[in-house]
Write a protein that holds these residues in place. Structure first.
Motif, short mmCIF file in Angstrom:
data_model
loop_
_atom_site.label_atom_id
_atom_site.label_comp_id
_atom_site.label_asym_id
_atom_site.label_seq_id
_atom_site.Cartn_x
_atom_site.Cartn_y
_atom_site.Cartn_z
N PRO A 74 0.80 -1.23 0.00
CA PRO A 74 0.00 0.00 0.00
C PRO A 74 0.84 1.28 0.00
O PRO A 74 0.38 2.32 -0.47
CB PRO A 74 -0.86 -0.11 1.26
CG PRO A 74 -0.25 -1.19 2.08
CD PRO A 74 0.54 -2.07 1.16
N LYS A 75 2.08 1.19 0.48
CA LYS A 75 2.92 2.40 0.47
C LYS A 75 3.24 2.82 -0.96
O LYS A 75 3.41 4.01 -1.24
CB LYS A 75 4.20 2.19 1.28
CG LYS A 75 5.17 1.19 0.70
CD LYS A 75 6.42 1.06 1.57
CE LYS A 75 7.45 0.18 0.96
NZ LYS A 75 7.24 -1.24 1.04
N VAL A 76 3.29 1.87 -1.88
CA VAL A 76 3.50 2.21 -3.30
C VAL A 76 2.30 2.98 -3.82
O VAL A 76 2.45 4.01 -4.48
CB VAL A 76 3.76 0.93 -4.14
CG1 VAL A 76 3.83 1.26 -5.62
CG2 VAL A 76 5.03 0.23 -3.68
N VAL A 77 1.11 2.51 -3.49
CA VAL A 77 -0.11 3.20 -3.92
C VAL A 77 -0.19 4.58 -3.29
O VAL A 77 -0.49 5.56 -3.96
CB VAL A 77 -1.37 2.36 -3.58
CG1 VAL A 77 -2.65 3.10 -3.94
CG2 VAL A 77 -1.32 1.01 -4.30
N ASP A 84 -1.43 9.90 -11.17
CA ASP A 84 -1.05 8.49 -11.28
C ASP A 84 -2.15 7.57 -10.75
O ASP A 84 -2.38 6.49 -11.30
CB ASP A 84 0.27 8.22 -10.56
CG ASP A 84 1.47 8.80 -11.28
OD1 ASP A 84 1.35 9.11 -12.48
OD2 ASP A 84 2.53 8.93 -10.65
N LEU A 85 -2.82 7.99 -9.69
CA LEU A 85 -3.94 7.20 -9.17
C LEU A 85 -5.06 7.14 -10.21
O LEU A 85 -5.68 6.10 -10.41
CB LEU A 85 -4.44 7.80 -7.86
CG LEU A 85 -3.49 7.65 -6.67
CD1 LEU A 85 -3.88 8.60 -5.54
CD2 LEU A 85 -3.45 6.21 -6.19
N LEU A 86 -5.30 8.28 -10.87
CA LEU A 86 -6.31 8.31 -11.93
C LEU A 86 -5.92 7.38 -13.07
O LEU A 86 -6.73 6.58 -13.55
CB LEU A 86 -6.49 9.74 -12.45
CG LEU A 86 -7.33 9.91 -13.72
CD1 LEU A 86 -8.74 9.35 -13.55
CD2 LEU A 86 -7.38 11.38 -14.12
N GLU A 100 -11.28 -6.71 -6.22
CA GLU A 100 -12.07 -6.12 -5.14
C GLU A 100 -11.22 -5.38 -4.12
O GLU A 100 -11.71 -4.50 -3.45
CB GLU A 100 -12.90 -7.20 -4.45
CG GLU A 100 -13.96 -7.80 -5.34
CD GLU A 100 -14.73 -8.90 -4.65
OE1 GLU A 100 -14.74 -8.95 -3.40
OE2 GLU A 100 -15.33 -9.72 -5.37
N ARG A 101 -9.94 -5.74 -4.01
CA ARG A 101 -9.10 -5.13 -2.98
C ARG A 101 -8.32 -3.92 -3.47
O ARG A 101 -8.02 -3.02 -2.69
CB ARG A 101 -8.14 -6.17 -2.42
CG ARG A 101 -8.84 -7.27 -1.64
CD ARG A 101 -7.86 -8.23 -1.00
NE ARG A 101 -6.82 -8.65 -1.91
CZ ARG A 101 -6.74 -9.82 -2.50
NH1 ARG A 101 -7.66 -10.71 -2.29
NH2 ARG A 101 -5.74 -10.12 -3.31
N LEU A 102 -7.98 -3.85 -4.76
CA LEU A 102 -7.17 -2.74 -5.24
C LEU A 102 -7.93 -1.43 -5.26
O LEU A 102 -7.40 -0.39 -4.84
CB LEU A 102 -6.59 -3.03 -6.62
CG LEU A 102 -5.73 -1.90 -7.20
CD1 LEU A 102 -4.55 -1.58 -6.29
CD2 LEU A 102 -5.24 -2.26 -8.60
N ALA A 109 -6.06 6.04 -1.06
CA ALA A 109 -4.92 6.88 -1.44
C ALA A 109 -5.38 8.22 -2.00
O ALA A 109 -4.78 9.26 -1.71
CB ALA A 109 -4.04 6.16 -2.46
N VAL A 110 -6.44 8.22 -2.78
CA VAL A 110 -6.99 9.48 -3.32
C VAL A 110 -7.41 10.38 -2.17
O VAL A 110 -7.06 11.56 -2.13
CB VAL A 110 -8.19 9.21 -4.26
CG1 VAL A 110 -8.95 10.49 -4.56
CG2 VAL A 110 -7.73 8.54 -5.55
N LEU A 111 -8.15 9.81 -1.23
CA LEU A 111 -8.68 10.61 -0.12
C LEU A 111 -7.61 10.97 0.91
O LEU A 111 -7.72 11.98 1.58
CB LEU A 111 -9.83 9.87 0.55
CG LEU A 111 -11.05 9.63 -0.36
CD1 LEU A 111 -12.09 8.78 0.35
CD2 LEU A 111 -11.64 10.94 -0.84
N GLY A 112 -6.57 10.15 1.02
CA GLY A 112 -5.52 10.40 2.00
C GLY A 112 -4.37 11.23 1.48
O GLY A 112 -3.48 11.61 2.24
#
Length: 191
Positions: A74-77, A84-86, A100-102, A109-112
């Motif tokens: 998750p640190k990579v995300v 990049d998230l988009l 379902e998990r990604l 990550a978007v919200l944080g």
């Protein structure tokens, strides 16, 4: 490097891009499911994923491996920029990789992220999540204030266009009704 070459050929839609990406996929699969991905930076992972999505080159096993790696790291995300998230979400959706998990990891990550996405990025994030059938109520609720604020801006240079808002409506109405989505849809329609 594999990521840069893959993205360059795909972005140009070079005629050898499909064969090149097939060779890259074969190499990565031979390296092993998680071993291959740990040597790439977050940006390189996004570039590889975007390259395959750009030319619509499907390799389900490869992207399930990448999704597993991102879920396990998750640190990579979290290190990814909003853009990049988009790209990650939209590429996974375009390639029809169902995980379902990604997508919850991406939403968190978007919200944080310390930097908010632009209103347009927020719209296309919602679109990607809805295309992947993973629209998250927390993501919608978290992005709703940003989009509500964008509705107050005049259309044009800075804010989303009319067609962007149509994309937002499509994303927000694609799944089961969410309270924050309903309020946002009403605001968009009255805009």
């Amino acid at each position: 490097h594999l990521a840069a070459i893959s993205w360059a050929y795909a972005r140009l839609q070079h005629r050898v891009a499909p064969a090149l990406l097939a060779a890259v996929a074969s190499h990565l699969r031979k390296t092993g499911p998680c071993g291959a991905w740990s040597s790439f930076s977050a940006q390189e992972l996004v570039n590889i994923l975007s390259a395959f999505a750009k030319i619509r080159s499907k390799n389900t096993a490869l992207f399930e491996d990448m999704a597993s790696h991102l879920e396990a790291e998750p640190k990579v995300v979290r290190s990814m920029s909003q853009l990049d998230l988009l790209y990650t979400a939209s590429s996974m959706a375009r390639l029809r990789v169902r995980t379902e998990r990604l997508f919850p990891c991406l939403a968190a990550a978007v919200l944080g992220n310390s930097k908010q996405p632009s209103a347009k990025q927020a719209i296309y994030l919602l679109h990607a999540f809805s295309q992947a059938l993973c629209l998250d109520s927390r993501l919608v609720a978290g992005l709703a204030p940003l989009l509500s604020q964008a509705l107050q801006m005049p259309r044009g240079r800075q804010g989303p266009s009319g067609s962007d808002w149509v994309v937002a409506l499509g994303a927000l109405t694609s799944g089961q009704p969410l309270p924050s989505a309903e309020l946002l849809c009403k605001a968009i329609v009255s805009h």
